[in-house]
Enzyme design. Sequence first.
Site, PDB file in Angstrom:
ATOM      1  NE  ARG A 163      -3.979  -1.990   2.065  1.00  0.00           N
ATOM      2  CZ  ARG A 163      -4.999  -2.098   1.219  1.00  0.00           C
ATOM      3  NH1 ARG A 163      -5.227  -1.172   0.336  1.00  0.00           N
ATOM      4  NH2 ARG A 163      -5.806  -3.135   1.274  1.00  0.00           N
ATOM      5  NE  ARG A 175      -6.575   3.818   5.244  1.00  0.00           N
ATOM      6  CZ  ARG A 175      -6.409   2.557   4.865  1.00  0.00           C
ATOM      7  NH1 ARG A 175      -5.241   1.985   4.934  1.00  0.00           N
ATOM      8  NH2 ARG A 175      -7.421   1.863   4.414  1.00  0.00           N
ATOM      9  NE  ARG A 216     -10.382   7.876  -1.340  1.00  0.00           N
ATOM     10  CZ  ARG A 216     -10.376   6.905  -0.436  1.00  0.00           C
ATOM     11  NH1 ARG A 216      -9.247   6.391  -0.018  1.00  0.00           N
ATOM     12  NH2 ARG A 216     -11.504   6.434   0.034  1.00  0.00           N
ATOM     13  CG  ASP A 250     -10.023  -2.738  -5.140  1.00  0.00           C
ATOM     14  OD1 ASP A 250      -9.496  -2.380  -4.070  1.00  0.00           O
ATOM     15  OD2 ASP A 250     -10.894  -3.622  -5.217  1.00  0.00           O
ATOM     16  CE1 TYR A 305     -13.603  -7.889  -0.070  1.00  0.00           C
ATOM     17  CE2 TYR A 305     -12.058  -9.277  -1.274  1.00  0.00           C
ATOM     18  CZ  TYR A 305     -12.320  -8.365  -0.274  1.00  0.00           C
ATOM     19  OH  TYR A 305     -11.315  -7.919   0.530  1.00  0.00           O
TER      20      TYR A 305
END
Length: 153
Positions: free
Chosen positions: A26, A30, A39, A76, A152
């Site tokens: 990642r 963040r 974002r 994603d 999912y």
Amino acid sequence: MHLKNDLLLRAAKGETIERTPVWLMRQAGRILPEYRKVRESVSGFIELAQTPELAAEVTIQPVDLLGVDAAIIFSDILVIPEAMGLPYEMVEKRGPLFPNTVRSEADLKKLHVSDGSELRYVTDAIHITRKALNGRVPLIGFAGAPWTIFSYM
């Protein structure tokens, strides 16, 4: 194209390398204020992933700011079910949510096999990113295993 930093690729081939390559799953995420600024300029994660120029920008940020040895395309694994007709939402501080899921054979029959055209934004982001990287580091991608994606769905 000759890569200026091929450390990750040489390591993957099992060649002797001068140090362990660095990349983080990642790497944008963040941790970078620059990522958060991009974002915040869109409605959310999905719009960011579906806007090739912005996806390329946040893909390249860790290369420029952290000096990692590879860029990881911003996308994603859930773009696959969406391309099959099963859209998802990315709920802030919760994660992905499918308003509709596959619960029956009838639901399964509603899905379609994508020819990839629905994922053009991903390939566009890859082309833009590769051009902007100009051989500085490899560009790598990722995928979810079928079982992961189906769980999912």
